[in-house]
Design a protein around this motif. Structure first.
Motif, short mmCIF file in Angstrom:
data_model
loop_
_atom_site.label_atom_id
_atom_site.label_comp_id
_atom_site.label_asym_id
_atom_site.label_seq_id
_atom_site.Cartn_x
_atom_site.Cartn_y
_atom_site.Cartn_z
N LYS A 75 7.77 86.31 40.99
CA LYS A 75 8.19 85.05 41.59
C LYS A 75 7.48 84.87 42.94
O LYS A 75 7.60 85.71 43.83
CB LYS A 75 9.71 85.02 41.82
N GLU A 85 23.96 83.94 44.29
CA GLU A 85 23.02 83.03 43.64
C GLU A 85 21.63 83.17 44.27
O GLU A 85 21.49 83.35 45.48
CB GLU A 85 23.50 81.58 43.78
N TYR A 87 18.08 81.47 45.34
CA TYR A 87 17.61 80.15 45.77
C TYR A 87 16.12 80.19 46.09
O TYR A 87 15.61 81.17 46.67
CB TYR A 87 18.35 79.69 47.03
N ARG A 88 15.43 79.12 45.76
CA ARG A 88 14.13 78.80 46.35
C ARG A 88 14.33 77.48 47.09
O ARG A 88 14.58 76.45 46.45
CB ARG A 88 13.03 78.67 45.31
N GLY A 89 14.29 77.54 48.43
CA GLY A 89 14.66 76.38 49.21
C GLY A 89 16.13 76.08 49.01
O GLY A 89 17.00 76.95 49.15
N SER A 90 16.44 74.84 48.64
CA SER A 90 17.84 74.47 48.40
C SER A 90 18.21 74.52 46.93
O SER A 90 19.36 74.22 46.56
CB SER A 90 18.10 73.05 48.94
N ASP A 91 17.26 74.88 46.07
CA ASP A 91 17.50 74.87 44.62
C ASP A 91 17.89 76.25 44.11
O ASP A 91 17.24 77.26 44.42
CB ASP A 91 16.24 74.41 43.88
N ILE A 92 18.95 76.27 43.29
CA ILE A 92 19.35 77.52 42.63
C ILE A 92 18.38 77.80 41.48
O ILE A 92 18.02 76.90 40.70
CB ILE A 92 20.78 77.42 42.08
N ILE A 93 17.94 79.04 41.39
CA ILE A 93 17.06 79.46 40.28
C ILE A 93 17.96 79.93 39.14
O ILE A 93 18.74 80.86 39.29
CB ILE A 93 16.12 80.59 40.71
N GLU A 94 17.85 79.25 38.01
CA GLU A 94 18.73 79.55 36.88
C GLU A 94 17.90 79.61 35.60
O GLU A 94 17.20 78.65 35.26
CB GLU A 94 19.80 78.47 36.74
N SER A 96 18.66 83.55 37.03
CA SER A 96 18.14 84.24 38.21
C SER A 96 16.95 85.12 37.83
O SER A 96 16.81 85.51 36.65
CB SER A 96 19.24 85.12 38.83
#
Length: 541
Positions: A75, A85, A87-94, A96
């Motif tokens: 990554k 959780e 995160y990349r920035g404000s986005d959750i990576i799903e 993980s």
């Protein structure tokens, strides 16, 4: 100054061009693994796994015979973990990154177990590589710290990857069959054969490249008339002596290249057989091969005093009358010489020639207690040292270092390791040899001519030759052939090297110097057969 040559992780296929990896971050990780791991690690970039429900992807696969298989999810960018959780920035990576890595490795494991029964108990380690992160603030229950490779980890990969593979107790060594079947699944178009002979050959090639650089740096010392180069076992003394002989021969000089041991003399003679102006052999035979030199009268009993005095006196008696004298005389393993022999050799130098006397030796290998090195130092030669062990692979070199040998070249390959088999009497010795030779020759398909059995005791050496353990023919150096195994004493094996060595040390009183010389004959694989006390001294129990 020469650039260091270091073995690298091996890509599959071997000619894989990393520029084909379009993801720049993945490319960086693959190249990091290639450049920083040793050549016992294999690297397979990008594996796509299709299923009826969804595709899976392993960004990088690595495997090692001793450590097993790992799949790495790569990554890029700055990631963090908050409240479990990712995160990349404000986005959750799903899902993980740890879950992505785990799911892909589980799917690969499922495929392998369906492919062949040899994978029924196989486990695959999963990891994530974060080359743009120093940390992620926290970790989750779904991943261990050892399973994350941050930017600084990627700069210290050798130890970190070992930590990764040892993080879970159920990830373990791979059999030859598992390795071959694994590659057949993940790279079906690649012909790949797990071959211990090829491993040893690759290790030797890597070590020879390293040694070539070290030897080249000292080869021009032959501009001096009297040179002594000292070096521990495996530092390239014999190769330096040969290089000096080649350089002298190319200048049209008459050269004498000699040593004490008969097997090493045979090797030198074979290597220099192309050069008509070079006599290469063990000391006594080299003297007898000089044109015009009469035979040496020999008594019924030829003890060390006879060799020390009679041979040198014979040379000095006839040297003044010889037409064939030498421009350059080279002695390898000079610690085995008597001072009288060196004086005799000096009388064989041509008066109007360059009169070069070039010597290599190692005081630690002075098994006969002779005084040549004291004599040399008292005559003030030009001095130099070979400082790095370039013969032995890492584990063997580390053992020799503990016994007082040279430091290992940082670029030395891993090799096939050190093993110990307990034996406390001759019956156990022969039984252990039968088992080990069966494994090496039959199971691992190692060429018998690449194996040396070396014994601290002449009695044990004769027993092995007479017994032929497991019906494997074991012979002395003089009776060697392509289908048999050389079995010699440590004293007679000095200067030789074999891919595989079985060291026999049945006496608890065996000296460290004998163990040092015997173990140092092994390039890639060393097996010690001994009582526990000897193994404890070597640190290999």
């Amino acid at each position: 100054m020469h650039a260091r040559i270091r073995p690298m992780g091996l890509l599959i296929p071997a000619d894989y061009d990393t520029r084909l990896i379009d993801n720049v971050t993945e490319r960086r990780v693959v190249e990091n693994l290639r450049d920083r791991l040793s050549d016992s690690w294999y690297i397979i970039p990008r594996l796509d796994i299709a299923t009826a429900k969804r595709p899976f992807e392993v960004d990088v696969l690595i495997f090692h015979q001793d450590y097993g298989i790992a799949g790495i999810e790569v990554k890029g960018g700055r990631l963090r973990v908050d409240d479990g959780e990712w995160y990349r920035g404000s986005d959750i990576i799903e899902p993980s990154p740890p879950r992505q890595a785990q799911n892909a490795c589980y799917e690969l494991r499922k495929r392998l177990r369906k492919h062949h029964d040899c994978f029924q108990h196989l486990e695959i380690q999963h990891a994530i590589a974060l080359p743009d992160c120093e940390d992620v603030g926290a970790t989750t229950l779904g991943v261990l710290r050892d399973q994350i490779l941050f930017r600084t980890d990627l700069e210290n990969l050798f130890s970190r990857v070992q930590d990764l593979m040892l993080a879970k107790h159920n990830i373990g060594p791979l059999t030859a069959q598992q390795i071959e079947e694994f590659v057949a699944v993940v790279r079906p178009n690649i012909h790949f054969q797990w071959d211990p002979e090829a491993q040893a050959r690759d290790a030797r090639l890597s070590l020879n490249r390293i040694m070539r650089h070290q030897v080249d740096a000292l080869s021009t010392l032959d501009a001096n008339p009297f040179v002594f180069v000292d070096g521990s076992a495996g530092t390239g003394k014999t190769q330096l002596a040969i290089e000096w002989a080649r350089r002298s021969a190319s200048r049209g000089e008459r050269v004498l290249l000699t040593c004490f041991n008969i097997p090493l003399g045979d090797y030198l003679q074979k290597i220099m057989s192309y050069a008509e102006n070079v006599i290469a052999d063990d000391f006594v035979q080299a003297i007898l091969r000089i044109p015009g030199m009469p035979p040496i009268p020999t008594p019924d009993k030829m003890d060390d005093d006879w060799y020390r005095l009679a041979v040198s006196q014979h040379v000095e008696l006839y040297s003044a009358h010889l037409e064939h004298k030498f421009d350059t005389i080279i002695v390898d393993e000079v610690q085995d010489f008597h001072p009288e022999w060196l004086e005799a050799l000096k009388s064989l130098l041509r008066e109007n020639g360059p009169q070069r006397l070039l010597l290599t030796g190692d005081a630690m290998q002075n098994l006969y207690g002779r005084k040549a090195i004291d004599y040399i130092n008292s005559h003030k030669p030009s001095l130099a040292s070979l400082s790095e062990n370039c013969r032995n692979t890492q584990q063997i070199g580390d053992l020799l270092r503990r016994l007082g040998g040279a430091r290992m070249a940082t670029s030395s390959p891993d090799g096939q390791g050190i093993f110990w088999i307990e034996a406390n009497d001759t019956d156990e010795l022969i039984a252990a040899l039968e088992t080990e030779l069966e494994d090496l020759v039959v199971q691992r398909s190692i060429d018998p001519s690449h194996i040396l059995i070396v014994s601290a005791s002449k009695k044990d050496q004769l027993l092995i030759v007479e017994t032929d353990p497991g019906h494997f023919e074991c012979t002395s150096w003089e009776d060697r052939g392509d289908a048999n195994i050389v079995c010699e004493t440590i004293h007679r094996s000095k200067g030789l090297e074999f891919d595989v060595v079985i060291l026999i040390a049945m006496s608890e009183e065996v000296s460290d110097s004998l163990l040092y010389v015997g173990a140092s004959r092994a390039v890639s694989l060393l097996t010690v057969i001994s009582p526990p006390s000897v193994a404890e001294r070597l640190g290999i129990t």
